[in-house]
Motif scaffolding. Structure first.
Motif, PDB file in Angstrom:
ATOM      1  N   ARG A 141       0.853  -1.197   0.000  1.00 51.45           N
ATOM      2  CA  ARG A 141       0.000   0.000   0.000  1.00 51.45           C
ATOM      3  C   ARG A 141       0.886   1.243   0.000  1.00 51.45           C
ATOM      4  NH1 ARG A 141      -4.527  -0.766   3.606  1.00 51.45           N
ATOM      5  NH2 ARG A 141      -5.533  -1.313   1.669  1.00 51.45           N
ATOM      6  N   GLY A 168      -1.748   7.703  -1.001  1.00 50.67           N
ATOM      7  CA  GLY A 168      -1.916   8.732  -2.022  1.00 50.67           C
ATOM      8  C   GLY A 168      -1.754  10.133  -1.495  1.00 50.67           C
ATOM      9  N   MET A 217      -2.661   3.590  -3.385  1.00 55.13           N
ATOM     10  CA  MET A 217      -2.452   2.592  -4.419  1.00 55.13           C
ATOM     11  C   MET A 217      -2.143   1.266  -3.735  1.00 55.13           C
ATOM     12  SD  MET A 217       0.096   2.585  -7.698  1.00 55.13           S
ATOM     13  CE  MET A 217       1.619   2.286  -6.831  1.00 55.13           C
ATOM     14  N   ARG A 239      -1.391  -2.892  -4.244  1.00 54.89           N
ATOM     15  CA  ARG A 239      -0.994  -3.967  -5.151  1.00 54.89           C
ATOM     16  C   ARG A 239      -0.854  -5.234  -4.333  1.00 54.89           C
ATOM     17  NH1 ARG A 239       4.129  -1.116  -7.738  1.00 54.89           N
ATOM     18  NH2 ARG A 239       4.346  -0.633  -5.555  1.00 54.89           N
TER      19      ARG A 239
END
Length: 96
Positions: free
Chosen positions: A61, A64, A72, A74
């Protein structure tokens, strides 16, 4: 095919609900706040290691807030060696 589906479902569960699998550790890194004269530390990245169906996953993580955007996230499937290395780093940080 079954393993691929279960991995995809696990990552989807992490993204959509924030749960799934067993969370083993969190490793957070910080950096100095940019574009300011105040040198405040802000969160740069958070790695969460999960175990699900005898496999290790990392939820990466990136907040932002640094760019004024959304966080963001993933999700990665990683080897046992990578997971153990990250868990070792997290353990070292707790001790020292």
């Amino acid at each position: 095919m079954k393993k691929w589906i279960s991995r995809a479902l696990f990552c989807s569960a992490l993204f959509l609900t924030g749960c799934g699998g067993r969370k083993l550790c969190t490793l957070t890194s910080f950096q100095f706040q940019r574009h300011t004269t105040k040198k405040n530390l802000v969160e740069n990245e958070e790695l969460n290691v999960y175990n699900f169906q005898d496999a290790y996953y990392i939820l990466d993580r990136i907040p932002g807030s640094l760019a004024g955007a959304e966080d963001m996230d993933r999700c990665y499937l990683v080897s046992n060696e990578v997971a153990e290395y990250i868990m070792g780093m997290a353990s070292d940080r707790k001790q020292g």
